[in-house]
Design a protein around this motif. Structure first.
Motif, PDB file in Angstrom:
ATOM      1  N   TRP A 104     -84.841 -26.437 -79.890  1.00  0.00           N
ATOM      2  CA  TRP A 104     -85.473 -26.710 -78.604  1.00  0.00           C
ATOM      3  C   TRP A 104     -85.801 -25.360 -77.968  1.00  0.00           C
ATOM      4  CZ3 TRP A 104     -87.221 -31.225 -76.774  1.00  0.00           C
ATOM      5  CH2 TRP A 104     -86.692 -32.418 -77.288  1.00  0.00           C
TER       6      TRP A 104
ATOM      7  N   ASP B 206     -84.414 -23.758 -64.727  1.00  0.00           N
ATOM      8  CA  ASP B 206     -84.638 -24.513 -65.958  1.00  0.00           C
ATOM      9  C   ASP B 206     -86.045 -25.113 -66.012  1.00  0.00           C
ATOM     10  OD1 ASP B 206     -81.291 -25.735 -65.610  1.00  0.00           O
ATOM     11  OD2 ASP B 206     -81.991 -24.191 -67.010  1.00  0.00           O
TER      12      ASP B 206
ATOM     13  N   VAL C  68     -83.718 -22.528 -76.466  1.00  0.00           N
ATOM     14  CA  VAL C  68     -82.703 -23.212 -75.671  1.00  0.00           C
ATOM     15  C   VAL C  68     -81.478 -23.462 -76.547  1.00  0.00           C
ATOM     16  CG1 VAL C  68     -82.145 -25.334 -74.439  1.00  0.00           C
ATOM     17  CG2 VAL C  68     -84.411 -24.286 -74.171  1.00  0.00           C
TER      18      VAL C  68
ATOM     19  N   ARG D 292     -91.938 -17.829 -74.545  1.00  0.00           N
ATOM     20  CA  ARG D 292     -91.193 -18.984 -75.015  1.00  0.00           C
ATOM     21  C   ARG D 292     -89.830 -18.520 -75.521  1.00  0.00           C
ATOM     22  NH1 ARG D 292     -94.438 -23.373 -78.465  1.00  0.00           N
ATOM     23  NH2 ARG D 292     -95.784 -22.924 -76.675  1.00  0.00           N
TER      24      ARG D 292
ATOM     25  N   TYR E 239     -90.854 -27.816 -72.241  1.00  0.00           N
ATOM     26  CA  TYR E 239     -89.866 -27.841 -73.309  1.00  0.00           C
ATOM     27  C   TYR E 239     -90.505 -28.345 -74.596  1.00  0.00           C
ATOM     28  CZ  TYR E 239     -86.030 -26.797 -70.158  1.00  0.00           C
ATOM     29  OH  TYR E 239     -85.172 -26.170 -69.274  1.00  0.00           O
TER      30      TYR E 239
ATOM     31  N   ARG F  81     -88.243 -23.424 -74.643  1.00  0.00           N
ATOM     32  CA  ARG F  81     -88.901 -23.676 -73.364  1.00  0.00           C
ATOM     33  C   ARG F  81     -89.732 -22.468 -72.970  1.00  0.00           C
ATOM     34  NH1 ARG F  81     -83.610 -23.665 -69.307  1.00  0.00           N
ATOM     35  NH2 ARG F  81     -83.178 -21.405 -69.410  1.00  0.00           N
TER      36      ARG F  81
END
Length: 125
Positions: free
Chosen positions: A36, A89, A48, A45, A93, A38
């Motif tokens: 993952w 956050d 995660v 980028r 994603y 984000r």
């Protein structure tokens, strides 16, 4: 043909939770490393977390203790459970796959050769 489809993004207040899903087609989840990632506006980028073929997970320091990654092999679906969300956050994603069938998953986005279209997560203060 490999395709990844994310879902589950949305808007939530700080402290809230969201669960993202990633449904791949063209392979079975345990075959590949999954990550993952984000990307926030104006930023690169970043990873995660990842889950390896055995189910072992690793996370970026910024989300440790708040996010978990799991998969349902029967449904062939990957999940990112995000708790105690913070405004920082907020990002798009993405789930990604590294098809080299390695035992250990890398954290660099350059290692992942299949990507989903992304799902937006917005956390308000």
């Amino acid at each position: 043909q490999v395709q990844l489809v994310e879902s589950g993004g949305g808007s939530v207040q700080a402290g809230g939770s969201l669960r993202l899903s990633c449904a791949p087609s063209g392979y079975r989840l345990p075959d590949y490393c999954m990550g993952w990632f984000r990307q926030a506006p104006g930023k690169e980028r970043e990873v995660v977390g990842t889950i390896n073929r055995s189910g072992g997970t690793r996370f970026a320091d910024s989300v440790k203790g708040r996010f978990t990654i799991s998969r349902d092999n029967a449904k062939n679906t990957l999940y990112l459970q995000m708790n105690s969300l913070k405004p920082e956050d907020t990002a798009m994603y993405y789930c990604a796959a590294d098809s080299r069938r390695l035992a250990i998953c890398g954290l660099s986005r350059e290692l992942y050769n299949y990507w989903g279209q992304g799902t937006q997560v917005t956390v308000s203060s």
